[in-house]
Write a protein that holds these residues in place. Sequence first.
Motif, PDB file in Angstrom:
ATOM      1  N   ALA A  59       0.849  -1.191   0.000  1.00 37.23           N
ATOM      2  CA  ALA A  59       0.000   0.000   0.000  1.00 37.23           C
ATOM      3  C   ALA A  59       0.885   1.242   0.000  1.00 37.23           C
ATOM      4  O   ALA A  59       1.711   1.424   0.884  1.00 37.23           O
ATOM      5  N   LYS A  71       1.942   4.875   0.656  1.00 30.65           N
ATOM      6  CA  LYS A  71       1.591   5.855   1.693  1.00 30.65           C
ATOM      7  C   LYS A  71       2.270   7.179   1.372  1.00 30.65           C
ATOM      8  O   LYS A  71       3.201   7.234   0.576  1.00 30.65           O
ATOM      9  N   THR A  82       7.335   9.482   4.445  1.00 29.51           N
ATOM     10  CA  THR A  82       7.829  10.074   5.684  1.00 29.51           C
ATOM     11  C   THR A  82       9.084  10.884   5.362  1.00 29.51           C
ATOM     12  O   THR A  82       9.624  10.801   4.258  1.00 29.51           O
ATOM     13  N   GLU A 135      11.960  10.321   6.354  1.00 28.38           N
ATOM     14  CA  GLU A 135      13.019   9.357   6.062  1.00 28.38           C
ATOM     15  C   GLU A 135      12.901   8.886   4.598  1.00 28.38           C
ATOM     16  O   GLU A 135      13.901   8.776   3.887  1.00 28.38           O
ATOM     17  N   PHE A 163      -1.566  -1.153  -4.018  1.00 25.93           N
ATOM     18  CA  PHE A 163      -2.751  -0.380  -3.680  1.00 25.93           C
ATOM     19  C   PHE A 163      -2.327   1.086  -3.727  1.00 25.93           C
ATOM     20  O   PHE A 163      -1.665   1.567  -2.812  1.00 25.93           O
ATOM     21  N   TYR A 221      30.914  16.355   5.597  1.00 26.52           N
ATOM     22  CA  TYR A 221      29.975  17.123   6.422  1.00 26.52           C
ATOM     23  C   TYR A 221      29.157  18.093   5.582  1.00 26.52           C
ATOM     24  O   TYR A 221      27.967  18.305   5.832  1.00 26.52           O
ATOM     25  N   ALA A 222      29.825  18.664   4.574  1.00 19.45           N
ATOM     26  CA  ALA A 222      29.103  19.613   3.713  1.00 19.45           C
ATOM     27  C   ALA A 222      28.019  18.890   2.916  1.00 19.45           C
ATOM     28  O   ALA A 222      26.905  19.400   2.752  1.00 19.45           O
ATOM     29  N   TYR A 241      26.488  16.312   3.871  1.00 15.86           N
ATOM     30  CA  TYR A 241      25.448  15.972   4.835  1.00 15.86           C
ATOM     31  C   TYR A 241      24.552  17.178   5.106  1.00 15.86           C
ATOM     32  O   TYR A 241      23.334  17.084   5.098  1.00 15.86           O
ATOM     33  N   ASP A 260      33.577   9.923   8.587  1.00 15.95           N
ATOM     34  CA  ASP A 260      32.730   9.502   9.697  1.00 15.95           C
ATOM     35  C   ASP A 260      31.969   8.252   9.238  1.00 15.95           C
ATOM     36  O   ASP A 260      31.232   8.303   8.246  1.00 15.95           O
ATOM     37  N   PRO A 261      32.140   7.126   9.959  1.00  6.83           N
ATOM     38  CA  PRO A 261      31.548   5.880   9.453  1.00  6.83           C
ATOM     39  C   PRO A 261      30.018   5.894   9.443  1.00  6.83           C
ATOM     40  O   PRO A 261      29.406   5.059   8.792  1.00  6.83           O
ATOM     41  N   THR A 262      29.405   6.834  10.138  1.00  4.61           N
ATOM     42  CA  THR A 262      27.941   6.849  10.122  1.00  4.61           C
ATOM     43  C   THR A 262      27.390   7.462   8.841  1.00  4.61           C
ATOM     44  O   THR A 262      26.179   7.484   8.651  1.00  4.61           O
ATOM     45  N   TYR A 304      28.908   6.943   5.490  1.00  8.48           N
ATOM     46  CA  TYR A 304      29.291   6.356   4.203  1.00  8.48           C
ATOM     47  C   TYR A 304      29.162   4.850   4.285  1.00  8.48           C
ATOM     48  O   TYR A 304      29.097   4.275   5.366  1.00  8.48           O
ATOM     49  N   VAL A 336      30.516   1.150   2.013  1.00  9.03           N
ATOM     50  CA  VAL A 336      31.170   0.538   0.861  1.00  9.03           C
ATOM     51  C   VAL A 336      30.371  -0.699   0.484  1.00  9.03           C
ATOM     52  O   VAL A 336      30.050  -1.525   1.330  1.00  9.03           O
ATOM     53  N   ARG A 348      21.229   7.520   1.231  1.00  6.81           N
ATOM     54  CA  ARG A 348      20.318   8.579   1.659  1.00  6.81           C
ATOM     55  C   ARG A 348      20.920   9.928   1.281  1.00  6.81           C
ATOM     56  O   ARG A 348      22.129  10.034   1.083  1.00  6.81           O
ATOM     57  N   ARG A 404      35.900   6.972  15.531  1.00  7.51           N
ATOM     58  CA  ARG A 404      37.262   6.716  15.025  1.00  7.51           C
ATOM     59  C   ARG A 404      37.622   5.236  15.186  1.00  7.51           C
ATOM     60  O   ARG A 404      38.203   4.615  14.310  1.00  7.51           O
ATOM     61  N   PHE A 448      27.756  -2.071   8.536  1.00  7.75           N
ATOM     62  CA  PHE A 448      27.871  -1.072   9.583  1.00  7.75           C
ATOM     63  C   PHE A 448      26.468  -0.554   9.850  1.00  7.75           C
ATOM     64  O   PHE A 448      25.740  -0.221   8.922  1.00  7.75           O
TER      65      PHE A 448
END
Lengths: 474, 474
Positions: free
Chosen positions: A58, A60, A63, A65, A89, A270-271, A273, A303-305, A307, A309, A334, B40, B56
């Motif tokens: 269905a 929707k 969101t 996310e 649907f 960071y940029a 992001y 920063d591993p959060t 990227y 691989v 994302r 890190r 990850f």
Amino acid sequence: MTKIKEDLMLKTAELVRLTHEAKIPVMILFEGVAASGKSRLANELLLALDAKYTQFYATKTPTTEDLRLPFLYPYWKNLPARGEVTIYFRSWYASMLDYEEHGLKKEVYKDYKVLLEEIEVFENLLINDGYEIIKFNVEISEKKRKEHIEKTKENPLTRWKAEEFEHAIPKETYLDGMKKLVKATDAISPWTIINYSERNQAINDMYEVIIERLEAALKKQKKKKKQPADGKFTKNFTTDLFVDTEDDMSKKDYKKILPELQDRMREIQYALYEKKVPLILVYEGMDAAGKGGNIKRVRESLDPTGYEVNAISAPTETELSYPYLWRFAVDLPRTGHIEIFDRSWYGRVLVERVEGFASTDEWQRAYEEIKDFEKSLLIEGAIVIKFFLVLDKDEQLKRFEERQNTPDKQWKITDEDWRNREKWDIYLEASKDMIDKTSTEDAPWVIIPANNKKAARIKALKTIIEHCEKRLNI
Amino acid sequence: MTKIKEDLMLKTAELVRLTHEAKIPVMILFEGVAASGKSRLANELLLALDAKYTQFYATKTPTTEDLRLPFLYPYWKNLPARGEVTIYFRSWYASMLDYEEHGLKKEVYKDYKVLLEEIEVFENLLINDGYEIIKFNVEISEKKRKEHIEKTKENPLTRWKAEEFEHAIPKETYLDGMKKLVKATDAISPWTIINYSERNQAINDMYEVIIERLEAALKKQKKKKKQPADGKFTKNFTTDLFVDTEDDMSKKDYKKILPELQDRMREIQYALYEKKVPLILVYEGMDAAGKGGNIKRVRESLDPTGYEVNAISAPTETELSYPYLWRFAVDLPRTGHIEIFDRSWYGRVLVERVEGFASTDEWQRAYEEIKDFEKSLLIEGAIVIKFFLVLDKDEQLKRFEERQNTPDKQWKITDEDWRNREKWDIYLEASKDMIDKTSTEDAPWVIIPANNKKAARIKALKTIIEHCEKRLNI
């Protein structure tokens, strides 16, 4: 149940058992305004089919996310595998109208027409891959619709549901929008208008269309001959595209430049992001050209959060039961994230062409499919950079032998690598064709001389940084 | 890179290649306050491992959509398969503290201690299934931490990241909470405290712990003998539990009662939706007992956007590479939705016990595991009803023969059904044990006489409606 209806239901159930066995994937869409009867139709159909290979999805309102992923992502995620049926649907059509009506991701798309382009590419790709897409647009007289809504409102337990009807896309907008979309996409796979004002007739009509379509799909499948798989390679192929394998870089320079670029790379992350831009990096190249080590230098200070691989091996059984682009389409970054593909969808025109895993028709069609796929990544706002690491044949031999002779590295070299080396020339031709046919202005191939690993790493990092700086205006 | 660090890194990479080959799943958790250095450490480790089998996962504050699913759902979804490694950047521990701090789903849990129960059940289940769980709690001196935050704040491109640090769970709350959680769960799988104040030392410490744990896991795996698979059945088993197979129902009564109950069932569905209560229905029973037809009557008048039928076949290759509960845990209903399992996790103590697919130890352990699993469904607010449809042996034969002789139904009967019939007594014993050992007050087994299909359908519908009315107070 009336007799006719039951016969049609049984016939449909039987045909779906046959398409299941024949591994034909089937998608059945129900569009229609709120309270048009599409949920009754969809449930009727659901009851007829075996839950073992039937899914229901269905659509929707997305969101926050969801909005961080491509428009078609939910539909790639909920695609039937070969032999399965998915009932939608509301579908990508209602979704497109929802995006437009509420101005979702406006800053990315500018004009919502690009979503129609994405839809066309998606459906064409699936149809060429043997998917059967059956599209219903359910209509109802306004009198009947109002009756339905009133009845729902009367009951205190279902009243909230009736009120929900009025919060959807305005009826007129939906009807106007669908009219245009039906017209625009009828040629890709035909729509059927079903009038639900007379319920039993509507159910019969639905079954009859499905029966007709599945019978045709089964007939087509039967006639299909095994497709030949010919890589169509030239004898004694040569090219000067990959002559330049050497770039200079002293150890001293490398030690100085690398950390500076890596620090900058972290700032770029960071940029990206902050500005919600996804970055997609593709690595292809000769075996032992140093893709892994190159990727390592790119990610070393990230920063591993933010990227990921994705190292591509031979497809699993599950992956093989979907179109070849599926495993990539469900693993896109994302907004603001970086996805690094260590080998990629280009396997279709490289290893699959060379080894005969794809038929001639399939790998030849793939150049356009891939360009379309990447175009949709660009529509979604991504930066796409594709690296081809080029090594000369002697340097490869040296690296293979070094791996062979170093205990810590032996796991890196397999018989398959040696076998691929014997096919050096045809891999070269496949690579040349790929680069010629899929380099576009916004998703260019960057050829990186890789005999000198250090120089190759610096060049990749510099390229990424430059592209991102330009795009991000920093 | 210092020499020691590189040696440890190579050793770790080698051991992970071995655990990959040995199909040992490994989970590595990093907890720690913001700016403690855990990103890190995690990236250092990521660089060492082969992306082909390494994932990850970064824990985030749950979205509204996440809150509609069980607390541990994201971790079931992101579990490593056998032979894979998943690195968790913050884990179910931080998640629990986040729920508690922000009062998430308070009305469901009342006391957040129940989440700790869920965690214990989860880890124990995984460890018994051969998972290696390595848990790091990263600490740092306040001076170093402040330095790190200041440095991040100085750079305009990373400033927002520094500011984000301050929006997380308050530092003191996190530290206090983790202290208690570490103490409470150290016995399940041990925690290691790593002090990041001296970076290189922290990295070495991390590698040393991982090396030690993986070496132990490999040694354990090597010593493991093939487990015997003995269903431990009694000779000439009889039971009076399933004597009652007949319930009366005239065609006239059925035609009158069924639509009334189905209308009520539709109202119940809306009430579940409005009150955000998930309903889980489990159907087990003899072959040809009429599970499919029974389920059909339950769903016939439901809104298809709010329920799903999950028909369980033999597990796929992918499903086999996870604990047996995995494929159910990732397919649980959202709040307000209905999930109907046509066969279920009870396969572990039925077909898997009978056919020897599960070892003696595995199926014997499963009774407790299943009770724990269902308890966590209850903690999450679900209504759980389990039906066992019971048929006598003569009636089964009659139905088998009817299927055999009716062209439209032949697909329903296979050689396997006949083979299972030969094992009637041991299936009976397995079913009796299952019902004795897993009937609980809040997740009861309801035995339904199924010789009369109509009566069986009415009884199931009535049972569901009664349970829901009671729970929903309607």
